[in-house]
Design an enzyme around this catalytic site. Structure first.
Site, mmCIF file in Angstrom:
data_model
loop_
_atom_site.group_PDB
_atom_site.id
_atom_site.type_symbol
_atom_site.label_atom_id
_atom_site.label_comp_id
_atom_site.label_asym_id
_atom_site.label_seq_id
_atom_site.Cartn_x
_atom_site.Cartn_y
_atom_site.Cartn_z
ATOM 1 N N GLU A 116 0.868 -1.187 0.000
ATOM 2 C CA GLU A 116 0.000 0.000 0.000
ATOM 3 C C GLU A 116 0.896 1.224 0.000
ATOM 4 O O GLU A 116 2.030 1.150 0.456
ATOM 5 C CB GLU A 116 -0.851 0.036 1.290
ATOM 6 C CG GLU A 116 -1.825 -1.104 1.386
ATOM 7 C CD GLU A 116 -2.403 -1.254 2.799
ATOM 8 O OE1 GLU A 116 -2.419 -0.275 3.571
ATOM 9 O OE2 GLU A 116 -2.835 -2.368 3.117
ATOM 10 N N LYS A 118 2.266 4.548 1.512
ATOM 11 C CA LYS A 118 2.308 5.101 2.864
ATOM 12 C C LYS A 118 1.945 6.581 2.759
ATOM 13 O O LYS A 118 2.711 7.389 2.238
ATOM 14 C CB LYS A 118 3.698 4.924 3.471
ATOM 15 C CG LYS A 118 3.756 5.304 4.928
ATOM 16 C CD LYS A 118 5.075 4.848 5.535
ATOM 17 C CE LYS A 118 5.118 5.092 7.024
ATOM 18 N NZ LYS A 118 4.989 6.484 7.404
ATOM 19 N N ASP A 120 1.285 10.281 3.841
ATOM 20 C CA ASP A 120 1.909 11.142 4.841
ATOM 21 C C ASP A 120 0.869 12.050 5.475
ATOM 22 O O ASP A 120 0.626 13.164 5.031
ATOM 23 C CB ASP A 120 3.004 11.970 4.165
ATOM 24 C CG ASP A 120 4.023 12.453 5.167
ATOM 25 O OD1 ASP A 120 4.112 11.858 6.257
ATOM 26 O OD2 ASP A 120 4.728 13.422 4.869
ATOM 27 N N TYR A 230 -7.218 1.843 6.287
ATOM 28 C CA TYR A 230 -6.367 0.713 5.968
ATOM 29 C C TYR A 230 -6.495 -0.517 6.867
ATOM 30 O O TYR A 230 -5.996 -1.568 6.524
ATOM 31 C CB TYR A 230 -4.895 1.108 5.803
ATOM 32 C CG TYR A 230 -4.278 1.922 6.918
ATOM 33 C CD1 TYR A 230 -3.802 3.205 6.672
ATOM 34 C CD2 TYR A 230 -4.148 1.412 8.199
ATOM 35 C CE1 TYR A 230 -3.217 3.962 7.680
ATOM 36 C CE2 TYR A 230 -3.564 2.158 9.209
ATOM 37 C CZ TYR A 230 -3.104 3.431 8.939
ATOM 38 O OH TYR A 230 -2.534 4.166 9.938
ATOM 39 N N LYS A 321 10.594 2.995 3.093
ATOM 40 C CA LYS A 321 10.526 4.442 2.870
ATOM 41 C C LYS A 321 11.352 4.888 1.661
ATOM 42 O O LYS A 321 12.338 4.250 1.313
ATOM 43 C CB LYS A 321 11.047 5.165 4.103
ATOM 44 C CG LYS A 321 10.329 4.792 5.376
ATOM 45 C CD LYS A 321 9.319 5.802 5.761
ATOM 46 C CE LYS A 321 9.973 6.946 6.462
ATOM 47 N NZ LYS A 321 9.295 7.361 7.669
ATOM 48 N N CYS A 415 18.526 46.456 11.960
ATOM 49 C CA CYS A 415 17.705 46.060 10.825
ATOM 50 C C CYS A 415 18.479 46.338 9.532
ATOM 51 O O CYS A 415 18.979 47.444 9.341
ATOM 52 C CB CYS A 415 16.394 46.831 10.852
ATOM 53 S SG CYS A 415 15.440 46.634 9.341
ATOM 54 N N CYS A 418 16.465 49.472 7.730
ATOM 55 C CA CYS A 418 16.396 50.836 8.266
ATOM 56 C C CYS A 418 17.539 51.170 9.216
ATOM 57 O O CYS A 418 17.714 52.330 9.592
ATOM 58 C CB CYS A 418 15.060 51.069 8.955
ATOM 59 S SG CYS A 418 14.905 50.167 10.507
ATOM 60 N N CYS A 433 12.414 43.830 13.721
ATOM 61 C CA CYS A 433 12.633 45.260 13.632
ATOM 62 C C CYS A 433 11.336 45.877 14.159
ATOM 63 O O CYS A 433 10.253 45.496 13.726
ATOM 64 C CB CYS A 433 12.861 45.682 12.187
ATOM 65 S SG CYS A 433 12.870 47.469 12.007
ATOM 66 N N CYS A 438 10.091 51.655 9.388
ATOM 67 C CA CYS A 438 11.102 50.933 8.603
ATOM 68 C C CYS A 438 10.557 50.721 7.187
ATOM 69 O O CYS A 438 9.401 50.311 7.013
ATOM 70 C CB CYS A 438 11.400 49.589 9.251
ATOM 71 S SG CYS A 438 12.364 48.489 8.194
HETATM 72 S S1 IVH Z 1 -0.452 0.278 8.810
HETATM 73 C C1 IVH Z 1 0.084 -1.881 12.723
HETATM 74 N N1 IVH Z 1 -0.828 1.352 6.426
HETATM 75 O O1 IVH Z 1 2.437 5.173 8.902
HETATM 76 C C2 IVH Z 1 -0.050 -1.228 11.411
HETATM 77 N N2 IVH Z 1 0.111 2.713 8.131
HETATM 78 O O2 IVH Z 1 4.998 4.737 10.368
HETATM 79 C C3 IVH Z 1 0.243 0.204 11.452
HETATM 80 N N3 IVH Z 1 0.559 5.014 7.453
HETATM 81 O O3 IVH Z 1 1.234 5.427 12.185
HETATM 82 C C4 IVH Z 1 -0.073 1.048 10.342
HETATM 83 N N4 IVH Z 1 -0.173 4.830 5.389
HETATM 84 O O4 IVH Z 1 0.010 6.719 10.369
HETATM 85 C C5 IVH Z 1 -0.382 1.551 7.679
HETATM 86 N N5 IVH Z 1 -1.250 2.176 4.296
HETATM 87 C C6 IVH Z 1 -0.809 2.363 5.543
HETATM 88 C C7 IVH Z 1 -0.311 3.610 5.980
HETATM 89 C C8 IVH Z 1 0.148 3.747 7.294
HETATM 90 C C9 IVH Z 1 0.344 5.647 6.302
HETATM 91 C C10 IVH Z 1 1.163 5.651 8.650
HETATM 92 C C11 IVH Z 1 0.388 5.445 9.924
HETATM 93 C C12 IVH Z 1 1.369 4.875 10.911
HETATM 94 C C13 IVH Z 1 2.678 5.250 10.296
HETATM 95 C C14 IVH Z 1 3.747 4.263 10.714
#
Ligand code: IVH
Length: 678
Positions: A116, A118, A120, A230, A321, A415, A418, A433, A438
């Site tokens: 999946e 991740k 942010d 998720y 990551k 500053c 000025c 400042c 100014c």
């Molecule tokens: S699973 C026990 N799935 O990543 C399973 N987390 O670094 C825990 N996050 O705190 C999470 N997308 O906020 C999962 N598809 C995804 C995610 C995801 C973002 C975040 C989540 C978690 C953090 C962990």
């Protein structure tokens, strides 16, 4: 059927229709209903609920935005802790994770993985009791979080009621996922914060977390958070009884009405996982939200259960990551910028470098603490990173590459614009400042005054403002109103006609309402929304200027910091002089309603307050405003009890909802024109 029975049936029917339409719009991205039809049905439901308050239920589509802001959040314990994920930074580390879990379950060869994106954002946990959303909580430390139910309800892609069609009747269910801000909204919030002189959010994650913890859910609703689900848990019940795999769980979440990120994939081998990771490394930059990696999960719940958790992480998942986008470059200069609020911001000017598809040559160093921390010097080689893929920042200095003759950077004590001594108050990171005259502050203040959301003086841009200040023609925004066409004509590249036009545009700004004047004054923390709130409560500048700080703070939507800033601003005598001069020049320092009633009692809209929302079929916003004002009506930006009419166009948003709640009369453009003509 009795009338009440008929009405009850209709209420159910309306809720179902609206719920389906919302789901199609916000989750499936495939609208099934015209906005106008939705609005019509929504209004009908709202009317029925007003007549029968006993029929209002928490899952009704009318209940998304709370009426009162919270004073604080209560902390809640998670039934099942919210674990975080172990990180891997490359495919080798992914293999290492795979070997580790395999060692725990001997004799296993093939395993399926679900990959999946991740997202942010900020993890949240949603609790549904008998299918109704009863609680939304932040992750907190994983064990205890904060109850943010009121804010969670504003997220349109989160169902208030689950779709249980064909499912067992589950009493309690917990759904987890990521609340996030689309990049476009993130940018917009930062633009607004910049205008209000507030600190910018470094990335969408901070912005999402900050938004979720807003006490006023109306602000949250405006920020348009979104949510991807998720996981789901059913406390006290074996999860496997409703789904056997993560894949099935995602399908189930979708069936229940959640938005699930559509980019998930079932992989039969680590090679497939690695391909997915590589593919999204570049492709993710085209997504409308931020991702910082890929989450790899073992598909089988049985296997997940066998593996269990360490203190912090599940053993059956890993976050793969993407390295932050970083690049080395050389600092050629450290400039110090002075903004409208007088804040001195050090800026690193660097040799241009390519980063995540754009050229970076400047990065803010925020303040002197940050500079000391980094020990950054002119001539240093530094690593720059695009935080949140958006704002470039200097992460560290490569000291081993430092030339011999460098000097530590010291924030100037005067500053740079000025020359006056700057101030850094104890406990504050920012050096300022404080010289009200100014040139940098003055230029910034004038640019703000003439900007679109403030006095909207067309034709007066940055270049002209700089000329006016540098030539000593203008020393205060009030001086704009003493300018003559001859003075402007004397400036570089200025024609006679343009000079005359500018004078007219400046004079025109005297008709702008008090709320805009207040915003234009550039008081710290007073953005256009706060200015509107303040001007609704304090109908004249005298009322606001003499208000107690505690009274200002009492306004719904205004916090302590804002109240203090406003209160102090009015205690400065130079600001009082400025107001007097602007008043003498004829600017609006009071809501004109009363005057309109007395002076123009025979006008069609005398004494009436109107708000416009949406796109009108034929009139432009400004044209409609002008017509209304000419007819003695007053235009305000937001709907309140004092609003007499809401003029509704296409794609009307929250203003319409609010007007409906307050029972305010609505006008179409045609109806408005009819009133004006009669
Ligand atoms: S699973 C026990 N799935 O990543 C399973 N987390 O670094 C825990 N996050 O705190 C999470 N997308 O906020 C999962 N598809 C995804 C995610 C995801 C973002 C975040 C989540 C978690 C953090 C962990």
């Amino acid at each position: 059927m009795t009338q009440i029975q008929t009405e009850l049936t209709r209420v159910h029917e309306l809720r179902q229709l609206l719920q389906q339409a919302s789901y199609a719009y916000y989750v499936l991205d495939a609208p099934v209903m015209e906005d106008a039809v939705y609005d019509q049905l929504y209004r009908e439901l709202q009317q029925l609920e007003i007549q029968h308050p006993e029929l209002v239920t928490p899952d009704s589509p009318t209940q998304r935005i709370g009426e009162r802001p919270a004073t604080q959040f209560t902390s809640v314990r998670h039934n099942i802790p919210l674990y975080s994920l172990e990180n891997a930074f490359n495919v080798d580390e992914l293999h290492a994770w795979d070997l580790r879990w395999r060692r725990q379950v001997p004799n296993i060869d093939a395993a399926e993985y679900v990959t999946e994106l991740k997202i942010d954002g900020s993890a949240i946990a949603l609790t549904y009791q008998d299918g109704i959303l009863v609680r939304g909580a932040t992750r907190g430390d994983g064990v205890t979080g904060e109850d943010i139910t009121q804010n969670v309800r504003t997220i349109r892609s989160i169902p208030l009621r689950l779709n249980f069609d064909g499912l067992a009747n589950i009493e309690k269910i917990e759904v987890r996922g990521e609340a996030f801000l689309p990049l476009e909204v993130f940018k917009q919030i930062n633009e607004e914060r910049q205008k209000a002189g507030e600190q910018l959010f470094a990335n969408p994650r901070n912005a999402a977390a900050g938004t979720l913890r807003q006490l006023d859910s109306r602000i949250v609703a405006r920020r348009r958070l979104d949510f991807f689900a998720y996981t789901l848990h059913i406390p006290g019940m074996d999860d496997a009884s409703i789904a056997n795999t993560q894949w099935e769980a995602l399908e189930l979440l979708q069936r229940m009405g959640f938005r699930v990120n559509s980019q998930h994939q079932l992989c039969q081998s680590l090679t497939e996982v690695a391909d997915y990771y590589k593919y999204w490394d570049t492709e993710r930059l085209n997504l409308p939200y931020m991702t910082d990696g890929v989450v790899v999960k073992l598909n089988s719940f049985k296997l997940q259960e066998q593996l269990g958790f360490t203190q912090k992480f599940p053993r059956w998942a890993v976050a793969l990551k993407y390295p932050a986008q970083e690049a080395p470059t050389r600092v050629e200069n450290i400039a110090v910028n002075v903004g409208r609020t007088g804040a001195l911001t050090p800026l690193a000017e660097m040799r241009p470098v390519q980063l995540a598809g754009t050229t970076v040559s400047r990065a803010t160093l925020h303040n002197s603490d940050r500079i000391t921390q980094l020990d950054i010097r002119i001539g240093d080689t530094v690593i720059v990173r695009k935080a949140g893929e958006i704002i470039p920042e200097v992460v560290r200095v490569l000291k081993e590459l430092r030339p011999l003759d460098t000097q530590p950077f010291i924030m100037p004590s005067n500053c740079p614009v000025c020359g006056q001594t700057v101030v850094r108050e104890t406990g504050e990171a920012v050096t300022r400042c404080v010289n009200a005259s100014c040139a940098a502050i003055l230029k910034g203040s004038i640019e703000h005054w003439v900007s679109r959301d403030a006095l909207d003086v067309k034709g007066v841009g940055e270049k002209l403002v700089h000329q006016l200040v540098d030539k000593g023609v203008v020393h205060s925004v009030a001086d704009l109103y003493d300018l003559t066409a001859e003075q402007l004509f004397a400036l570089e590249r200025m024609g006679e006609k343009s000079a005359q036009k500018l004078i007219e545009a400046i004079a025109q700004s005297k008709n702008q309402p008090w709320s805009r004047v207040l915003y234009g004054l550039g008081i710290r923390h007073v953005g256009s929304v706060n200015a509107q709130l303040l001007s609704e409560k304090y109908r004249t500048v005298e009322e606001l200027g003499t208000a107690k700080q505690s009274d200002i703070e009492g306004i719904y939507g205004i916090g302590a910091e804002i109240a203090q800033s406003v209160y102090q601003w009015f205690r400065i005598s130079a600001n009082q002089t400025l107001i007097e001069r602007l008043q003498a020049a004829g600017l609006q320092f009071a809501n004109t309603e009363a005057t309109a009633t007395v002076v123009n009692a025979n006008l069609k809209l005398a004494g009436k307050t109107l708000v416009i929302t949406g796109t009108l079929p034929t009139l432009k916003r400004d044209e409609a405003k002008e017509l209304i004002q000419k007819a003695g009506g007053k235009i305000t930006e937001s709907v309140s009890k004092k609003t007499d009419y809401l003029v509704v166009g296409e794609d009307a948003g929250s203003k319409l909802e609010k007007a409906q709640t307050l029972g305010i009369a609505q006008l179409t453009e045609a109806q408005l024109l009819a009133i004006l003509e009669n």
